[in-house]
Design a protein around this motif. Structure first.
Motif, short mmCIF file in Angstrom:
data_model
loop_
_atom_site.label_atom_id
_atom_site.label_comp_id
_atom_site.label_asym_id
_atom_site.label_seq_id
_atom_site.Cartn_x
_atom_site.Cartn_y
_atom_site.Cartn_z
N LEU A 9 0.83 -1.21 0.00
CA LEU A 9 0.00 0.00 0.00
C LEU A 9 0.86 1.26 0.00
N ILE A 10 1.95 1.23 0.77
CA ILE A 10 2.87 2.37 0.77
C ILE A 10 3.47 2.55 -0.62
N SER A 11 3.82 1.44 -1.27
CA SER A 11 4.36 1.52 -2.64
C SER A 11 3.32 2.10 -3.59
N PHE A 12 2.07 1.67 -3.46
CA PHE A 12 1.01 2.19 -4.32
C PHE A 12 0.80 3.68 -4.10
N SER A 20 4.70 8.32 -11.29
CA SER A 20 5.93 7.86 -11.93
C SER A 20 6.54 6.74 -11.10
N PHE A 21 6.86 5.60 -11.75
CA PHE A 21 7.57 4.54 -11.06
C PHE A 21 8.99 4.96 -10.75
N GLY A 29 13.61 4.27 -2.18
CA GLY A 29 14.89 3.61 -2.08
C GLY A 29 14.87 2.16 -2.51
N VAL A 30 14.03 1.85 -3.51
CA VAL A 30 13.94 0.48 -4.03
C VAL A 30 14.10 0.52 -5.54
N SER A 31 14.28 -0.63 -6.15
CA SER A 31 14.40 -0.69 -7.60
C SER A 31 13.02 -0.57 -8.24
#
Length: 299
Positions: A9-12, A20-21, A29-31
């Motif tokens: 959910l945080i990623s979403f 933007s991805f 801080g992730v790929s």
């Protein structure tokens, strides 16, 4: 499963807000591949498409927009509570994000922050200089600074500056070659330095008032800026008349590098206000920040 959902959910939320991805991955801080995998996993568990992806853009679907609007404020509340807990230490601490226009930052915010930050070294302040009418809720800002007339009615507004005036100014060299205007309408016969409005994309119509009579004048000239500093510099160099906050050119008017005209047509109006959502729970850091800016300030 609960932890996995929270992370996804945080990623979403980050992708939906940044559109933007690439930017979302950098902030988290992730790929990008890990971020894309997290979003796909969330969509599969919900059996709903949350984001519409093209080669150039990313945008929430109807379901994604509903999820963003429903859980976004809740995650913000969690972050605020964690910030408040961190302030249970001996010294006030936390992060404050502010959006403000160029002139407000230079004339009000930065002068106050110089001493405020020295007094509270554990409080971090991030300033985004933006002349548009930013949605502080969508942008995840703690507060914004704008003129009183520009603050939405559903916001809490705190006065942080005195009344101000916008005045037409030009260099003495310019008026040596051109007549001094006696009325706002005569500005249409002059070379003027325009300002483009960031919100509408159009040119700002200069606003005047005298004896209850309001006049808007659309002017023309060689130069158009969306920056105050460049408009002042252009006026100093003799490119024409600029319409600028009086306090921004006090020194230039005092030493004679600029000349002010149409004084009786330039009334004072309410200056800058700090505004924030009325549902916002104050952290100690934010409360101290408000009091430092509140006008009139203690002497």
């Amino acid at each position: 499963m609960l932890k996995e959902n929270f992370n996804d959910l945080i990623s979403f939320l980050m992708v939906a807000r940044e559109r933007s991805f690439t930017r979302a991955a950098a902030k988290l801080g992730v790929s990008q591949s890990a971020l894309s995998h997290a979003i796909r996993g969330l969509e599969e568990r919900l059996e709903l498409r949350l984001l519409t992806r093209t080669t150039r853009s990313v945008a929430p679907t109807e379901a994604g927009e509903r999820l963003l609007n429903s859980i976004g404020p809740r995650f913000a509340e969690i972050e605020n509570e964690l910030d408040a807990l961190s302030e249970m230490r001996e010294r006030p601490a936390g992060n404050i994000r502010i959006t403000a226009g160029e002139h407000a930052v230079d004339s009000v915010l930065w002068p106050v922050l110089k001493s405020f930050l020295a007094d509270y070294p554990d409080i971090n302040v991030e300033i985004t200089v933006d002349n548009t009418l930013t949605d502080i809720v969508a942008g995840r800002f703690d507060a914004g600074i704008r003129l009183g007339e520009q603050v939405a009615k559903d916001m809490i507004a705190v006065r942080i500056a005195p009344d101000m005036r916008i005045v037409p100014v030009a260099s003495p060299a310019y008026f040596e070659q051109n007549d001094t205007p006696d009325t706002p309408q005569e500005l249409q016969n002059h070379r003027c330095i325009n300002m483009r409005l960031p919100t509408m994309g159009g040119l700002y119509a200069w606003e005047f008032e005298k004896d209850g009579r309001e006049i808007k004048v659309r002017v023309e000239g060689q130069l158009t800026f969306n920056s105050l500093r460049q408009r002042i510099d252009a006026a100093l160099l003799g490119f024409g008349i600029a319409f600028v906050p009086e306090d921004a050119v006090t020194l230039e008017l005092t030493d004679g590098r600029l000349v002010q005209v149409l004084d009786e047509w330039c009334p004072h109006f309410p200056g800058y206000y700090l505004y924030y959502p009325n549902r916002r729970q104050h952290t100690t850091a934010f409360a101290l920040f408000i009091e430092a800016l509140r006008y009139p300030r203690p002497t």
